[in-house]
Design a protein around this motif. Structure first.
Motif, mmCIF file in Angstrom:
data_model
loop_
_atom_site.group_PDB
_atom_site.id
_atom_site.type_symbol
_atom_site.label_atom_id
_atom_site.label_comp_id
_atom_site.label_asym_id
_atom_site.label_seq_id
_atom_site.Cartn_x
_atom_site.Cartn_y
_atom_site.Cartn_z
ATOM 1 N N LEU A 26 0.935 -1.175 -0.019
ATOM 2 C CA LEU A 26 0.111 0.064 0.182
ATOM 3 C C LEU A 26 0.877 1.273 0.057
ATOM 4 N N THR A 27 1.957 1.291 0.712
ATOM 5 C CA THR A 27 2.625 2.418 0.584
ATOM 6 C C THR A 27 3.526 2.893 -0.658
ATOM 7 N N ASP A 28 3.530 2.010 -1.493
ATOM 8 C CA ASP A 28 4.140 2.161 -2.815
ATOM 9 C C ASP A 28 3.080 2.476 -3.977
ATOM 10 N N LEU A 29 1.937 2.406 -3.068
ATOM 11 C CA LEU A 29 0.799 2.646 -4.195
ATOM 12 C C LEU A 29 0.643 4.190 -4.764
ATOM 13 N N PRO A 30 0.559 4.728 -6.016
ATOM 14 C CA PRO A 30 0.495 5.929 -6.476
ATOM 15 C C PRO A 30 -0.528 6.626 -5.865
ATOM 16 N N ASP A 31 -0.572 7.876 -5.504
ATOM 17 C CA ASP A 31 -1.606 8.838 -4.934
ATOM 18 C C ASP A 31 -2.767 8.676 -5.536
ATOM 19 N N ALA A 32 -2.834 8.495 -6.801
ATOM 20 C CA ALA A 32 -4.195 8.452 -7.892
ATOM 21 C C ALA A 32 -4.940 7.464 -7.191
ATOM 22 N N ALA A 33 -4.288 6.265 -7.372
ATOM 23 C CA ALA A 33 -4.901 5.048 -6.890
ATOM 24 C C ALA A 33 -5.435 4.901 -5.657
ATOM 25 N N VAL A 34 -4.503 5.466 -4.504
ATOM 26 C CA VAL A 34 -4.935 5.412 -3.198
ATOM 27 C C VAL A 34 -6.317 6.355 -3.021
ATOM 28 N N ARG A 35 -6.477 7.635 -3.816
ATOM 29 C CA ARG A 35 -7.549 8.302 -3.772
ATOM 30 C C ARG A 35 -8.856 7.407 -4.008
#
Length: 282
Positions: free
Chosen positions: A129-138
């Protein structure tokens, strides 16, 4: 589940591009505000974040690398999220393929059911999760109110299989307990009251037990077809669990026994049919 995820994102005013082998499902999503695509490749051409929600491991590979798959038009920096219940090795292999074009792939497995998906209240089990790009986290925050870092890529898939084993174990226990008490002169409603009072009856299991009280004439036709499909998914998930479990452990036998019980648990097995016809079950 894929339809529920699309519903949620459309309700959140996100731009959603959809593709399904079942054109009717694509048309339904378009009618709700999504944009229809003619292939997975077209989805990859139009979207920066791609979610995969398919029935089985082989379909993940087909969506990514098959004819008309994502690889045909994918671009560097694109994020692919695998929401399906699959083997961790399937996720890791898919990640290696996506990395070849400079993309990112993570397991973002979902739990909680379709109603929770439409409310944005799912649990998401995310690999790395910590490596996931911000757009996907949103986007994931729109789908669920609990994002859990499962560990390395593939660990989210392992956790999802584990969650499903726990769910099917509770369903199986409820079905066995209902049968036991009713065959011995007790009331299943009293069993549920006791179960609630001691805090062991969760929301998902309480929803399931309503199936056990349905009249036989209701468990027929389209309802039976739905239950057969549900049982097939459960058996597939438990086959995955059996593959992942330690074969030398007695716990492996628990998983295989759950798989064998699936038809009875969902009231589509032979003895269930005999009971529904008024015969004596085993």
């Amino acid at each position: 589940m894929g339809s529920a995820i699309v519903d949620r994102l459309v309700d959140c005013d996100e731009s959603v591009v959809v593709y399904d082998l079942d054109q009717e499902r694509t048309d339904t999503a378009v009618g709700k505000g999504a944009v229809g695509a003619a292939s997975a490749a077209e989805v990859a051409e139009l979207a920066d974040v791609v979610g995969i929600c398919v029935p089985a491991d082989r379909h993940v590979e087909a969506v990514i690398s098959g004819p008309g798959g994502l690889a045909k038009t994918a671009k560097a920096g694109q994020v692919v999220l695998v929401h399906s219940t699959v083997l961790p090795s399937t996720v890791r292999d898919a990640r290696a393929t996506v990395e070849e074009w400079g993309g990112f792939l993570h397991d973002a497995c979902v739990a909680g059911g379709v109603d929770a998906a439409r409310r944005g209240e799912m649990v998401l089990l995310v690999g790395a999760l910590t490596d996931l790009p911000d757009a996907a986290v949103r986007l994931l925050h729109l789908l669920g109110d609990r994002l859990l870092d499962a560990g390395p890529v593939g660990a989210g898939a392992a956790l999802k299989v584990g969650v499903n084993v726990m769910s099917y174990a509770q369903f199986s226990a409820a079905a066995a307990a209902f049968d036991l008490v009713e065959r011995n002169g007790a009331e299943s409603d009293t069993l549920l009251e006791a179960w609630r009072h001691i805090g062991q009856l969760g929301r998902l299991t309480e929803s399931y037990v309503s199936l056990l009280s349905l009249p036989a004439d209701v468990v027929a036709g389209s309802m039976r077809a739905y239950l057969v499909a549900t049982a097939e998914i459960a058996r597939k998930d438990l086959d995955l669990a059996a593959e992942l479990a330690h074969s030398g452990s007695g716990l492996h036998g628990v998983v295989t026994a759950l798989g064998e019980a699936v038809p009875e648990v969902f009231r589509v097995g032979e003895s269930s049919s005999q009971e529904d016809r008024g015969g004596q079950g085993g």
